[in-house]
Design a protein around this motif. Structure first.
Motif, PDB file in Angstrom:
ATOM      1  N   TYR A   1      -5.671  19.008  -6.977  1.00  0.00           N
ATOM      2  CA  TYR A   1      -5.560  18.803  -5.533  1.00  0.00           C
ATOM      3  C   TYR A   1      -4.987  17.417  -5.251  1.00  0.00           C
ATOM      4  N   GLN A   2      -5.477  16.419  -5.962  1.00  0.00           N
ATOM      5  CA  GLN A   2      -5.023  15.051  -5.721  1.00  0.00           C
ATOM      6  C   GLN A   2      -3.558  14.846  -6.128  1.00  0.00           C
ATOM      7  N   VAL A   3      -3.146  15.462  -7.237  1.00  0.00           N
ATOM      8  CA  VAL A   3      -1.762  15.326  -7.690  1.00  0.00           C
ATOM      9  C   VAL A   3      -0.797  15.908  -6.660  1.00  0.00           C
ATOM     10  N   PHE A   4      -1.169  17.031  -6.046  1.00  0.00           N
ATOM     11  CA  PHE A   4      -0.291  17.641  -5.046  1.00  0.00           C
ATOM     12  C   PHE A   4      -0.465  17.016  -3.665  1.00  0.00           C
ATOM     13  N   ALA A   5      -1.636  16.453  -3.399  1.00  0.00           N
ATOM     14  CA  ALA A   5      -1.869  15.851  -2.085  1.00  0.00           C
ATOM     15  C   ALA A   5      -1.208  14.488  -1.951  1.00  0.00           C
ATOM     16  N   MET A   6      -1.094  13.746  -3.044  1.00  0.00           N
ATOM     17  CA  MET A   6      -0.559  12.385  -2.962  1.00  0.00           C
ATOM     18  C   MET A   6       0.856  12.341  -2.380  1.00  0.00           C
ATOM     19  N   PRO A   7       1.791  13.230  -2.801  1.00  0.00           N
ATOM     20  CA  PRO A   7       3.110  13.237  -2.153  1.00  0.00           C
ATOM     21  C   PRO A   7       3.049  13.630  -0.678  1.00  0.00           C
ATOM     22  N   VAL A   8       2.079  14.486  -0.312  1.00  0.00           N
ATOM     23  CA  VAL A   8       1.907  14.843   1.107  1.00  0.00           C
ATOM     24  C   VAL A   8       1.474  13.614   1.888  1.00  0.00           C
ATOM     25  N   PHE A   9       0.509  12.872   1.351  1.00  0.00           N
ATOM     26  CA  PHE A   9       0.074  11.635   1.999  1.00  0.00           C
ATOM     27  C   PHE A   9       1.264  10.686   2.174  1.00  0.00           C
ATOM     28  N   ASP A  10       2.069  10.582   1.113  1.00  0.00           N
ATOM     29  CA  ASP A  10       3.232   9.700   1.138  1.00  0.00           C
ATOM     30  C   ASP A  10       4.198  10.113   2.254  1.00  0.00           C
ATOM     31  N   MET A  11       4.473  11.404   2.337  1.00  0.00           N
ATOM     32  CA  MET A  11       5.412  11.915   3.322  1.00  0.00           C
ATOM     33  C   MET A  11       4.909  11.694   4.752  1.00  0.00           C
ATOM     34  N   VAL A  12       3.633  12.004   4.976  1.00  0.00           N
ATOM     35  CA  VAL A  12       3.059  11.879   6.316  1.00  0.00           C
ATOM     36  C   VAL A  12       2.959  10.414   6.732  1.00  0.00           C
ATOM     37  N   GLU A  13       2.524   9.565   5.813  1.00  0.00           N
ATOM     38  CA  GLU A  13       2.406   8.139   6.136  1.00  0.00           C
ATOM     39  C   GLU A  13       3.774   7.519   6.419  1.00  0.00           C
ATOM     40  N   TYR A  14       4.788   7.925   5.667  1.00  0.00           N
ATOM     41  CA  TYR A  14       6.149   7.442   5.924  1.00  0.00           C
ATOM     42  C   TYR A  14       6.615   7.874   7.315  1.00  0.00           C
ATOM     43  N   PHE A  15       6.359   9.141   7.653  1.00  0.00           N
ATOM     44  CA  PHE A  15       6.755   9.657   8.969  1.00  0.00           C
ATOM     45  C   PHE A  15       6.055   8.900  10.099  1.00  0.00           C
ATOM     46  N   LEU A  16       4.762   8.653   9.925  1.00  0.00           N
ATOM     47  CA  LEU A  16       4.006   7.958  10.973  1.00  0.00           C
ATOM     48  C   LEU A  16       4.493   6.528  11.186  1.00  0.00           C
ATOM     49  N   VAL A  17       4.881   5.863  10.099  1.00  0.00           N
ATOM     50  CA  VAL A  17       5.337   4.474  10.215  1.00  0.00           C
ATOM     51  C   VAL A  17       6.783   4.404  10.722  1.00  0.00           C
ATOM     52  N   ILE A  18       7.669   5.203  10.151  1.00  0.00           N
ATOM     53  CA  ILE A  18       9.097   5.114  10.486  1.00  0.00           C
ATOM     54  C   ILE A  18       9.419   5.814  11.809  1.00  0.00           C
ATOM     55  N   SER A  19       8.952   7.037  11.962  1.00  0.00           N
ATOM     56  CA  SER A  19       9.335   7.819  13.148  1.00  0.00           C
ATOM     57  C   SER A  19       8.402   7.593  14.335  1.00  0.00           C
ATOM     58  N   MET A  20       7.100   7.464  14.059  1.00  0.00           N
ATOM     59  CA  MET A  20       6.131   7.310  15.141  1.00  0.00           C
ATOM     60  C   MET A  20       5.808   5.841  15.445  1.00  0.00           C
ATOM     61  N   LYS A  21       6.359   4.930  14.622  1.00  0.00           N
ATOM     62  CA  LYS A  21       6.249   3.481  14.853  1.00  0.00           C
ATOM     63  C   LYS A  21       4.819   2.935  14.773  1.00  0.00           C
ATOM     64  N   PHE A  22       3.956   3.608  13.973  1.00  0.00           N
ATOM     65  CA  PHE A  22       2.626   3.054  13.731  1.00  0.00           C
ATOM     66  C   PHE A  22       2.723   1.941  12.692  1.00  0.00           C
ATOM     67  N   LYS A  23       1.791   1.025  12.727  1.00  0.00           N
ATOM     68  CA  LYS A  23       1.743  -0.025  11.723  1.00  0.00           C
ATOM     69  C   LYS A  23       1.070   0.507  10.459  1.00  0.00           C
ATOM     70  N   PRO A  24       1.574   0.145   9.279  1.00  0.00           N
ATOM     71  CA  PRO A  24       0.974   0.631   8.026  1.00  0.00           C
ATOM     72  C   PRO A  24      -0.371  -0.049   7.731  1.00  0.00           C
ATOM     73  N   THR A  25      -1.414   0.522   8.259  1.00  0.00           N
ATOM     74  CA  THR A  25      -2.749  -0.068   8.114  1.00  0.00           C
ATOM     75  C   THR A  25      -3.685   0.877   7.364  1.00  0.00           C
ATOM     76  N   LYS A  26      -4.808   0.350   6.928  1.00  0.00           N
ATOM     77  CA  LYS A  26      -5.818   1.175   6.265  1.00  0.00           C
ATOM     78  C   LYS A  26      -6.390   2.226   7.220  1.00  0.00           C
ATOM     79  N   PHE A  27      -6.515   1.877   8.484  1.00  0.00           N
ATOM     80  CA  PHE A  27      -7.043   2.824   9.466  1.00  0.00           C
ATOM     81  C   PHE A  27      -6.104   4.015   9.638  1.00  0.00           C
ATOM     82  N   LEU A  28      -4.801   3.746   9.696  1.00  0.00           N
ATOM     83  CA  LEU A  28      -3.819   4.833   9.802  1.00  0.00           C
ATOM     84  C   LEU A  28      -3.936   5.767   8.605  1.00  0.00           C
ATOM     85  N   ARG A  29      -4.028   5.182   7.417  1.00  0.00           N
ATOM     86  CA  ARG A  29      -4.163   5.973   6.188  1.00  0.00           C
ATOM     87  C   ARG A  29      -5.459   6.779   6.201  1.00  0.00           C
TER      88      ARG A  29
END
Length: 443
Positions: A321-349
């Motif tokens: 689960y973790q091996v397949f979830a990690m790229p999903v986390f990466d993709m979603v976090e990238y989208f939130l920071v780049i497209s949605m303009k959120f700051k890359p924080t621990k709370f966002l993660r």
């Protein structure tokens, strides 16, 4: 002045991208060794799909089943090699994610639209299936060990237990931080696959064993055959995380990452063969067309061994689960920071990862149709990403000579994989419909 401003803007953008990559889970750590590749790939490949392979054999028969499994092993090893080679096919640049490779081949926008929906569906689909498998493994182990231990507990609650573990583990920061979990999961995969075929041999060939189709009608045989194609395709899913795994390995012009990565992949595929083929063929040989869609369900004794095997499965799918979830986390976090303009924080993660885990848990509790989900996902999204999308990208980027051996092999893989994409979901949908007729939600 204009050129100075443009240069400054470019430098600023590059610095922002560097900082973001140092925060994102796939690229934040690049000190992995070649053996990390081996057990990450074993953990990604040998998962829920292996338990359904004897059932798939029972729908395919000996000739087609053995041929399809060996052919799939060879083709997917070849396409995995292609992806490892293409990771650094552009001088001075690393294509750290599957969609980045797609963008290099198809263009920035089209590459995203082609790869991201497929990859995201595969990875979330795997996480959902692992939720179901983990929950059912806990239930099976508890039922065996505490067969008179009180009133039965719904499968839904066991899936929630598995989900609770993932809520905790999903806050590990990056791929290399799950290395220990992945290693343990890889060891467990060897353990429970050996238990599955060894316990089957211990049972011996069943008195009423038959190797004809379990379906009585031509329509039933046809649809079951098509669904089994998807089951086999589902079993080869490592391509969807291979570039992300390779991204964690250091690379220099003298020592490119493809060398240690390929070394790990070869060892992983040897382990895959040692796990897949005995489980599929021995399970089918012993139980014939009476085998369940999860081989461990067919094995009722010795009880301690079967309970232990289910615990091994549980530990393995926690890591998978973790091996397949990690790229999903990466993709979603990238989208939130780049497209949605959120700051890359621990709370966002924290919020993003909890939402993803909660989503996979909810879907797993609502639709726990194990066999049908394997076939449907296997045909629709696993076949493209594992069997022929790497070949298409290879033809575009490497441009082999028309009708050369390289060109012909790639087109053969494309035609084979495309046929799986068209045919497998047809049988899977029918199986899901038949299973769902008598299903009670959250039972």
């Amino acid at each position: 002045m204009a050129s100075d401003a443009a240069t400054a803007a470019a430098i600023k953008k590059a610095e922002e991208e560097r900082k973001l990559n140092e925060w994102l889970p796939v690229t934040s750590s690049r000190d992995a060794k070649w053996w990390y590749s081996a057990f990450h790939n074993v953990t990604a490949m040998v998962g829920a799909g292996i338990l359904g392979l004897p059932f798939a054999m029972s729908e395919l028969g000996w000739g087609v089943g053995v041929t399809l499994m060996v052919l799939s092993w060879v083709i997917t090893l070849y396409t995995l090699w292609q992806m490892v080679e293409m990771h650094e096919c552009v001088p001075g640049k690393r294509l750290d994610r599957y969609h980045e490779l797609g963008q290099e081949a198809f263009g920035k926008k089209l590459g995203l639209w082609i790869v991201v929906p497929l990859q995201l569906t595969v990875e979330l689909g795997c996480c959902i299936v692992y939720m179901i498998t983990g929950g059912k493994s806990i239930k099976k182990a508890v039922d065996i060990l505490l067969h008179d231990g009180g009133p039965p507990i719904r499968t839904t609650y066991y899936i929630m237990m598995f989900g609770a573990v993932q809520f905790f583990l999903s806050h590990l920061p990056n791929f290399n931080s799950i290395t220990g979990i992945s290693l343990l999961a890889a060891i467990m995969s060897l353990g429970y696959s050996a238990m599955a075929w060894a316990a089957s041999l211990h049972r011996g060939v069943q008195p009423d064993v038959e190797y004809t189709s379990r379906q009585s009608t031509t329509t039933g045989k046809t649809f079951a055959f098509l669904c089994a194609l998807g089951d086999v395709a589902f079993a080869f899913a490592g391509h969807n995380v291979v570039l992300e795994i390779q991204a964690t390995i250091p690379s220099t012009p003298d020592k490119p990452s493809k060398k240690p990565m390929w070394k790990g992949v070869v060892i992983a595929y040897i382990v895959v063969a040692l796990c897949y083929f005995p489980v599929a063929w021995v399970g089918y040989y012993i139980f014939g067309n009476h085998v369940e869609d999860n081989i461990l369900i067919s094995l009722e004794r010795p009880p301690i061994l079967i309970a232990t095997a289910n615990i091994f499965v549980l530990v393995h799918v926690i890591g998978s689960y973790q091996v397949f979830a990690m790229p999903v986390f990466d993709m979603v976090e990238y989208f939130l920071v780049i497209s949605m303009k959120f700051k890359p924080t621990k709370f966002l993660r924290f919020v993003a990862r909890n939402v993803i885990v909660a989503f996979t848990m909810f879907i797993g509790m609502t639709f726990p149709f194990f066999g049908g989900i394997l076939g449907l996902l296997g045909g629709l999204v696993f076949a493209p990403t594992s069997y022929y999308l790497p070949c298409i990208i290879w033809l575009i980027l490497k441009k082999p000579k028309k009708f050369s051996l390289d060109w012909c092999i790639n087109w053969a893989c494309i035609l084979f994989g495309a046929s799986l994409t068209v045919l497998a979901p047809i049988g899977a949908m029918r199986q899901i419909i038949l299973t769902a007729k008598d299903y009670e939600f959250y039972s």
